[in-house]
Write a protein that holds these residues in place. Structure first.
Motif, PDB file in Angstrom:
ATOM      1  N   LEU A 149       1.093  -1.513  -0.008  1.00 47.05           N
ATOM      2  CA  LEU A 149      -0.194   0.447   0.072  1.00 47.05           C
ATOM      3  C   LEU A 149       1.126   1.062  -0.027  1.00 47.05           C
ATOM      4  O   LEU A 149       0.836   1.988  -0.923  1.00 47.05           O
ATOM      5  CB  LEU A 149      -1.174  -0.267   1.070  1.00 47.05           C
ATOM      6  CG  LEU A 149      -1.745   1.668   1.289  1.00 47.05           C
ATOM      7  CD1 LEU A 149      -3.112   0.762   0.634  1.00 47.05           C
ATOM      8  CD2 LEU A 149      -2.267   1.403   3.272  1.00 47.05           C
TER       9      LEU A 149
ATOM     10  N   TRP B  91       1.458   4.070  -3.195  1.00 46.05           N
ATOM     11  CA  TRP B  91       0.863   5.779  -2.851  1.00 46.05           C
ATOM     12  C   TRP B  91       1.753   6.287  -3.474  1.00 46.05           C
ATOM     13  O   TRP B  91       1.778   7.619  -3.207  1.00 46.05           O
ATOM     14  CB  TRP B  91       0.280   5.829  -0.593  1.00 46.05           C
ATOM     15  CG  TRP B  91      -1.321   5.475  -1.230  1.00 46.05           C
ATOM     16  CD1 TRP B  91      -1.782   4.320  -1.938  1.00 46.05           C
ATOM     17  CD2 TRP B  91      -2.403   6.185  -1.681  1.00 46.05           C
ATOM     18  NE1 TRP B  91      -3.019   4.592  -1.538  1.00 46.05           N
ATOM     19  CE2 TRP B  91      -3.549   5.168  -1.469  1.00 46.05           C
ATOM     20  CE3 TRP B  91      -2.567   7.948  -1.082  1.00 46.05           C
ATOM     21  CZ2 TRP B  91      -5.091   6.381  -1.758  1.00 46.05           C
ATOM     22  CZ3 TRP B  91      -3.728   8.678  -1.388  1.00 46.05           C
ATOM     23  CH2 TRP B  91      -4.909   7.555  -1.582  1.00 46.05           C
TER      24      TRP B  91
ATOM     25  N   THR C  12      -5.774  -0.042  -3.055  1.00 48.90           N
ATOM     26  CA  THR C  12      -6.376   0.354  -1.734  1.00 48.90           C
ATOM     27  C   THR C  12      -7.646  -0.337  -1.740  1.00 48.90           C
ATOM     28  O   THR C  12      -7.997  -1.236   0.202  1.00 48.90           O
ATOM     29  CB  THR C  12      -6.894   1.686  -2.546  1.00 48.90           C
ATOM     30  OG1 THR C  12      -5.781   2.242  -2.494  1.00 48.90           O
ATOM     31  CG2 THR C  12      -7.210   2.435  -0.480  1.00 48.90           C
TER      32      THR C  12
ATOM     33  N   ALA D 127      -9.987   6.176  -4.080  1.00 48.32           N
ATOM     34  CA  ALA D 127      -9.499   5.362  -3.338  1.00 48.32           C
ATOM     35  C   ALA D 127      -9.802   5.587  -2.147  1.00 48.32           C
ATOM     36  O   ALA D 127     -10.119   4.849  -1.318  1.00 48.32           O
ATOM     37  CB  ALA D 127      -7.992   5.576  -3.974  1.00 48.32           C
TER      38      ALA D 127
ATOM     39  N   VAL E 124     -12.067   2.846   0.099  1.00 53.21           N
ATOM     40  CA  VAL E 124     -11.821   2.073   1.264  1.00 53.21           C
ATOM     41  C   VAL E 124     -12.688   2.527   2.427  1.00 53.21           C
ATOM     42  O   VAL E 124     -12.762   2.274   3.314  1.00 53.21           O
ATOM     43  CB  VAL E 124      -9.861   2.895   1.255  1.00 53.21           C
ATOM     44  CG1 VAL E 124      -9.910   3.611   2.478  1.00 53.21           C
ATOM     45  CG2 VAL E 124      -8.923   1.254   2.790  1.00 53.21           C
TER      46      VAL E 124
END
Length: 584
Positions: A217, A221, A235, A388, A392
């Motif tokens: 992750l 990013w 994500t 994203a 999430v």
């Protein structure tokens, strides 16, 4: 090399179908269903939790045949080298063939009940092995073509996840989960059986995959902020995996309830799909040469922008109605734990939907003065980052609701999100002048979520809370639309003042406000609110109705904006009065 759409579709569809099948088997097995629904006629089965999952298991048996036909068409059409390599063709065809044969036997009841545990075990391990070989051969082929000498962290993530799932299927198929007492570490370590060792290995592997997921992750990013597919898939997979950890732990401590078993299994299917999209995208998506320096950990502006994506003022207003629904539905102040988790999940659901909404509206936001300084149109955040974040938050919201509140509240929250994002933002907002009226249903769902959180169900009185917010929404947002009429016109959004004119809008504000006040006055006659609420409804209703009359009779934006602000305060106070009355 460019990614082939047939290959991506082939992998995604068949892996999703595969895990839908595994979901149905595991749900049916772990739930100890009481009813038989293996025949065509399921009409005599009572609709309780067990039978619903039985019907789900029966329905998905038809899907592998579509998967098999589709796979053969894809594999044997065009240039094979552009779709999958020869080894992947063989493993892929073997995979869907095994699935089809298994569910054909299930459909015509050719498997002996005495051997079902063994058959399920063999099927689970075989399909996972074939899927893993299929995946490895494809990754190896891609790495060779791209001259990559070693597997990436994304490859390690997907391979370790498949191993984790394979061990999990063994545990579920052989009923050895009870041989490891306690969570997360087995309390009976000195007397563990082979089955208990598998359970412990599954939990240790889960911890390892969890660490890898955090690394992946962070890497995504830092290097793939502008890649929509890469950022969203990674994500989402991360959120689904950590949600599975939560649900998996609760399954053990709560003796495997049917709803958690079903959620865990379905989340597994979705996790695998998003995981595969992530690992394949990592091979083809362009990454930044250097890691991004600014993160939420060292950049105050980014933290503030992510916070603003949630539209915190709107979220706060929705949480007021959610908590009021809890108080009124339960007739008392709800417990701290239930309140905490309901509010946290509600904030994530509403904030996530708002972030997705800003992603959808990013182009029209650039043309509107009111929204041009938002994080996306101003260029401070990438569109993929907003989407994203929204996804999430919605995923975590569902897991929290399902884990610590109840499934009804979780499903209602997801219904509200779906209504707001897909029905309103993507369709109604640009399709009809009645967008606010019909779309108001999305904002009216939070009080129902609060009601369901304490009662586990809905009834007729709870629908009055829905109607209250539903009737409040049009005059509130039409007042703002009058003030921002030119903005909406530039953005080609068919708001009522733009299409029908200000005079018609002011009339409709007065009509809907009158209906809203009338509704609050009749609610006590349906045992929703007492004397305190009735007096408050008269005072607050008179105040709001007088403001609406001013909007109707006085031109200009000043009084319209006053109506916009006053209606927000009205909603807070009317729900506060309703809550106080319920406690007395």
């Amino acid at each position: 090399m460019t990614i082939n759409k047939k290959s991506t579709t082939f992998l995604s569809l068949n892996l999703f179908v595969l895990f839908l099948f595994l979901v149905s088997v595991l749900i049916l097995k772990n739930a100890n269903s009481q009813y038989d629904c293996n025949t065509i006629d399921c009409s005599n089965v009572p609709l309780n939790k067990n039978s619903i999952f039985d019907i789900f298991n029966y329905l998905v048996k038809f899907l592998p045949y579509f998967s098999l036909i589709f796979s053969m068409l894809v594999i044997f059409s065009g240039n094979k080298n552009k779709i999958l390599n020869r080894q992947a063709n063989i493993f892929g065809l073997a995979l869907v063939s095994v699935i089809s044969v298994y569910f054909l036997g299930m459909s015509i009841n050719r498997f002996s009940p005495a051997y079902m545990d063994l058959i399920n075990y063999i099927f689970g391990i075989t399909t996972i092995c074939l899927a893993t070989l299929w995946l490895l051969s494809y990754l190896y082929n891609i790495n060779n073509r791209l001259s990559i000498s070693k597997y990436s962290i994304y490859d390690i993530w997907v391979i370790s996840s498949f191993i984790l799932i394979a061990v999990g299927i063994y545990i579920s198929s052989t009923n050895v989960s009870e041989q490891c007492i306690g969570f997360p570490i087995c309390e009976n370590l000195s007397s563990l059986t082979i089955g208990g060792i598998f359970v412990l290995v599954h939990r240790v592997t889960t911890a390892i995959v969890a660490i890898i997921s955090v690394i992946v992750l962070n890497r995504t990013w830092l290097y793939y902020r502008s890649s929509l597919r890469m950022l969203i898939s990674t994500t989402s997979a991360f959120a689904l995996f950590w949600g599975q950890i939560l649900i998996g732990g609760l399954q053990v401590t709560r003796n495997y309830p049917i709803d958690l078993v079903g959620i865990h299994s379905i989340a597994t299917a979705l996790f695998i799909v998003t995981l595969l999209v992530s690992v394949f995208s990592s091979k083809f998506e362009l990454r930044s040469e250097k890691a991004e320096r600014m993160t939420v950990f060292n950049d105050k502006q980014r933290r503030l922008d992510f916070f603003r994506l949630n539209k915190p003022i709107i979220v706060l207003l929705l949480l007021v109605t959610t908590y009021a629904g809890m108080v009124v539905g339960g007739g008392k102040i709800p417990g701290f734990g239930l309140t905490f988790w309901t509010i946290i999940a509600g904030a994530l659901a509403a904030g996530g939907a708002s972030a997705v909404n800003q992603f959808i509206d990013r182009e029209i936001d650039q043309t509107m003065q009111r929204t041009s300084k938002r994080p996306i149109p101003s260029g401070r955040l990438q569109p993929a980052e907003a989407l994203a974040l929204g996804i999430v938050e919605i995923i975590f919201s569902f897991f929290i609701y399902a884990s610590f509140v109840n499934l009804v509240a979780a499903l209602l929250a997801m219904l509200g999100m779906f209504y707001y994002v897909f029905v309103y933002s993507m369709w109604l907002k640009h399709a009809t002048v009645q967008n606010i009226v019909i779309g108001g249903g999305a904002g009216a769902i939070p009080p129902l979520v609060g009601w369901a959180a304490v009662t586990g169900s809905l009834n007729v009185p709870s629908l009055f809370l829905f109607a209250l917010v539903f009737l409040w929404t049009p005059p509130h947002f039409w007042a703002l639309a009058i003030v921002r009429k030119n903005d909406y016109a530039r953005a080609n959004v068919p708001m009522l003042p733009v299409i029908k004119g200000e005079k018609n809008t002011r009339t409709q504000i007065l009509i809907y406000t009158s209906q809203l006040v009338l509704l609050t006055l009749i609610m006590p006659f349906f045992k929703l609110g007492g004397s305190i609420f009735l007096i408050s409804a008269i005072i607050l209703g008179g105040w709001l109705l007088y403001t609406a009359w001013q909007v109707f009779t006085i031109n200009g934006n000043k009084i319209a904006f006053k109506m916009y602000r006053y209606s927000s305060m009205y909603l807070v106070f009317i729900f506060l009065a309703l809550s106080i009355d319920a406690l007395i």
